[in-house]
Design an enzyme around this catalytic site. Sequence first.
Site, PDB file in Angstrom:
ATOM      1  N   ASP B 174       0.870  -1.170   0.000  1.00 37.01           N
ATOM      2  CA  ASP B 174       0.000   0.000   0.000  1.00 37.01           C
ATOM      3  C   ASP B 174       0.916   1.233   0.000  1.00 37.01           C
ATOM      4  O   ASP B 174       2.119   1.140   0.267  1.00 37.01           O
ATOM      5  CB  ASP B 174      -0.942   0.001   1.199  1.00 37.01           C
ATOM      6  CG  ASP B 174      -2.218   0.788   0.900  1.00 37.01           C
ATOM      7  OD1 ASP B 174      -2.206   1.636  -0.007  1.00 37.01           O
ATOM      8  OD2 ASP B 174      -3.237   0.569   1.581  1.00 37.01           O
ATOM      9  N   CYS B 175       0.322   2.372  -0.318  1.00 37.71           N
ATOM     10  CA  CYS B 175       1.168   3.533  -0.569  1.00 37.71           C
ATOM     11  C   CYS B 175       1.899   3.984   0.687  1.00 37.71           C
ATOM     12  O   CYS B 175       1.273   4.489   1.628  1.00 37.71           O
ATOM     13  CB  CYS B 175       0.358   4.649  -1.213  1.00 37.71           C
ATOM     14  SG  CYS B 175      -0.121   4.153  -2.868  1.00 37.71           S
TER      15      CYS B 175
END
Lengths: 677, 677
Positions: B174-175
């Site tokens: 995920d970012c």
Amino acid sequence: MGAAFDDQLITDVATVVSTEARAFNNGGRAGLDYWTPNINPFKDPRWGRGQETPGEDPFHLSSYVHALIDGLQGGFDPKYKRIVATCKHFAAYDLESWNGNFRYQFDARVDSQDLREYYMPPFQTCARDSNVGSVMCSYNSLNGVPTCADPYLLQTILREHWGWTNEQQYVTSDCDSIQNIYTPHNYTRTRAEAVTAALVAGTDLNCGTYYQQHLPTAYAQGLFNESTLDQALIRQYSALVRLGYFDGSAVPYRNISWADVNTPHAQQLAYKAAAEGITLLKNDGTLPMEITSDMTIAIVGDWANATEQMQGNYLGIAPYLHSPLWAAEQTGARVYYARVPGGQGDPTTDDWLSVPLLAEKADAFIYVGGLDNSVEAEGMDRVSIAWTGGQLDVIDQLAGYGKPMIVMQMGGGQLDSSPIANNPNVSALLWGGYPGQDGGVALLDTITGKNSPAGRLPTTQYPANYVSQIPMTDMTLRPNSTTGSPGRTYQWYTGTPIYEFGHGLHYTNFSASIQSSNRSYSISDLMEGCMEKYKDKCAFQTVNVDVENIGSTISDYVTLAFLTGTHGPEPYPNKRLVAYTRLHNMTAGSTSTANLGLTLGSLARIDEQGNTVLYPGDYALMVDTQPLAMKNFTLTGDPVTLDEWPQPPAPQLQTSDYFVGGYGSTYEENVIAGGTT
Amino acid sequence: MGAAFDDQLITDVATVVSTEARAFNNGGRAGLDYWTPNINPFKDPRWGRGQETPGEDPFHLSSYVHALIDGLQGGFDPKYKRIVATCKHFAAYDLESWNGNFRYQFDARVDSQDLREYYMPPFQTCARDSNVGSVMCSYNSLNGVPTCADPYLLQTILREHWGWTNEQQYVTSDCDSIQNIYTPHNYTRTRAEAVTAALVAGTDLNCGTYYQQHLPTAYAQGLFNESTLDQALIRQYSALVRLGYFDGSAVPYRNISWADVNTPHAQQLAYKAAAEGITLLKNDGTLPMEITSDMTIAIVGDWANATEQMQGNYLGIAPYLHSPLWAAEQTGARVYYARVPGGQGDPTTDDWLSVPLLAEKADAFIYVGGLDNSVEAEGMDRVSIAWTGGQLDVIDQLAGYGKPMIVMQMGGGQLDSSPIANNPNVSALLWGGYPGQDGGVALLDTITGKNSPAGRLPTTQYPANYVSQIPMTDMTLRPNSTTGSPGRTYQWYTGTPIYEFGHGLHYTNFSASIQSSNRSYSISDLMEGCMEKYKDKCAFQTVNVDVENIGSTISDYVTLAFLTGTHGPEPYPNKRLVAYTRLHNMTAGSTSTANLGLTLGSLARIDEQGNTVLYPGDYALMVDTQPLAMKNFTLTGDPVTLDEWPQPPAPQLQTSDYFVGGYGSTYEENVIAGGTT
């Protein structure tokens, strides 16, 4: 402005505000009734609107608001008011939305001691001592009664006890807080009863539509008399009279024009307000730091190019917004800028690759970041008082280069800055709040020494885990072993703050001495000379403090006077602020005298019934947070009550027409306070 | 789409998505790697991103995601993938920001039973049964280990146990969840160790910059081998190969063009997806209601003129956005509109004065309101699941006129609609979720009967005080007398829901009968015929259910099959969904047969170690929530383990190079779960 501890500054700014307000009114762009100031004490560090207030200390707020109303209304008994100021939100309003508790339905439970000691002083100053034109009742209920429907608050305390009975003084509701009486407070059975409860209690004006929509029905049902409605109208029209609304050009303020808006004086004052509030929390000697045109500066962080961000929660259109980046560029140095990381809600590392690139090239780093209105705002309380991992990561990476590294902590609330304070590679830490249109310039001038920082923290900087020790809904101030509360504000907090209330370093050093010897006073002697209607206002003594700038840099100095000692009801507070004054532009080696006027009220404490009592016992007056000087004295004799507090009515569970919902709705009762261990 | 319980619809919509994605890719506007679906179960009603998921039930999610990946990737083993889908967020991610707990640092504590039974099924379906191209590891840690740095999750379970080892299958972070490993998880001592921990655990791709910035340092420090980096690159390049990235015009999808975007078929499907999901919660017979051109309709509420609001959390640019107001105007009736009140965060009554004016004139009221992304969103969990006082006030005022009064409850999460359900003056209540570009038309068509509602609630509608009974941070499903948890989801909740999972009324009535008699089965006989590699996939029986439309209105019917009974480890769930299918367009008096394919996995339960076990005991299969038909049967013999769950490693407090911070940071530990009584 709260951090400046400079009442004259407050009056000056408020005078500009009311001048510009008159210009807008004359131009047909604005009315004359202003819903300012928010003067609820900033009790919990999570409060999203704490940023609107001067801080956490009730004396500080009272002194500040007195100066503010002076400027807004144009003195305390003018022939024509400049504008009507509105002290809000009456009372015990300091929660927006926290863990299922909403301001519209929150029931603040406050005992008489905390109420009078902590939540009431600014409003007493507004109503009793400053002749404020209007007071706004709040969204929350207080001890089961929505404040806009509470005759104890609006009649017994506000009007009767504080003598707030000039015909032009009126109460306005917060927006739709009349509707909230009906739901979600569920305080009345019908909408007609809700508007009646508010009108009869003394809420003269409704922000919203419930009065328009439902007063006719209530009147048709015979729920109130025409004279009650007349009274509300008389108060509002009288206010217009006092504003000169009907007097045409006889009112001198009619000459104020657009030329009086955004004057050089106003611009200078905006700069001064920002500069005076900047607070130096840490400095290893790097500051002040000369920035020359042959230097390369890296300015980094989610506030580095802040413009609108600098204005906080409520704002007008500024003539300019000088960001820290803009101000850095004006120094003539080469400036590299990176926004990373993007604020509280944004963890993205997208542009972090620029950090080592600019870090290699720069001679010094300025990191500007912290809070903004994405996490603290009207309607939004914070859930964390820690810096984000992303912010701390970037700060630590920059600090790792071993170059001068200055951190500016921004925003209205405090963050636990211990990772920055404890990082030996961070050279300096400043707190800048919401500094307004010239904030970037004020910050850069403080770095370079053009402005010497002399602000003081107006709120305690708690450790991050404070928010897990006490729910926002807990209105008590004193530490409590049963609930686990460590206490609130510097007066009662039993833990160790990261930076304490009143903390603020300088680019120089000061010494202080009190021109008064230690001695003993007889309470009966003190009372004998007390002729004031409100006995807490009787003078005790003006304490003169000689302050000397013993360093080599010109600087302002905020003289804070705290009282401590063993007198009055236990527990005793750690200390309490009783006076302050700001000494300006003290040159190296110079001495100035701060005249601190103490009243009997300064010495008094509040008993469990909320009475203000002068107690025998030992007192110590301390100058500054790490005391530079101290004066001990003793009061002897019997306690004397200076102010007898009106007691709240007994709960009227079955007797009131309007009291149907009990203490809030069932749902409200079921939403737990939350957050306690 | 979750409420439609129509897997074919999901495949059809996903096929449009992947077709349009290819058109955008061919046009140089998009890549081929899509970070969808969010397939975490919607466990807690407060979850801000629950709206992105199909609902709360793990079987439902698994069936749905299988159909979705079919459409997104173009089958389960295509020569060329249409796009790479990404099942996210692996695993146990379902909290954004709640009471001081943030997704970036939250440590989800989940035992093996809950993990396998509730949090894993959709991911098992993605990886083991649907050949998904990519899986995204999440922000949170799971039992002390950040998921992107967890070899137990990414290697032992995902790749080894589920056989997700095709060369083109890769894990993305995920970012900035790689950055989060370092801080705020504080899982490693250095940044180089953080990137190494992720790469070695099997995170092949980093959304963010930590890999670029810190892998070189880690490599220089000898923390990982070149072959480890090669493996990540091979997986990603292999994915490009399977997408036909290097095959030019040999790839049939290269012919997809802008003409294939926003086709009439796509528009019809958008309408169908909205219409199929609309769920009728209450109806006193007012619906369906003919709207004729001589009628006057008042449409009121914060969603009445919703446009972008209808699209929810993630969205593309729609060709049109048909609001409920727009759709009402198309009926030819005279339409009055008022927005009051303005949503969850806005209590203002400013335009309430219009309510009595339009109420007097209207023949019927349609109130459209509820949640929107101002209170439920990525990064934002809700703190209340109640309607606001303002919304309920307006609804009640309108209902007071005694005219037809239809309420549409909107938004992805549920609200406690009991005040509406219990108000006899409210004629009907519909739930419409986030209905997308043609949502207004679908809603109006449902009111008029052009569309017969047949959606079912994919999540439990809890009473408002549910949020005070269990903190979001509590990951357990079963009720617990020690913590006070009333249990989660319809399977375990011990209270009475306002509307239960699967609830949904029709404009007609249905009866059902099961074409199969009650009997007993020997577990050893069942296992004898089981030849599947994964034994839970072996068929048990196809249960055929004859459904008859015994009313007078054409309608779809969602056949939900629940299993209950006394088998396997106590406590027993209330019931559990094991099959569903949607029967379409059943005319009055017609009968259709639903074929419900049950597997051994349908019958099995999960033991405390997370093993999937077929147990002897009594079983009952029930059709629908208020059962229309039931089949009892018995399994005899010894329990058989269908799937042996890999056990988690023992906590490695001192043995791991990377495990420095212990179970989350000290701050994380100190932030209490909050919210329990």
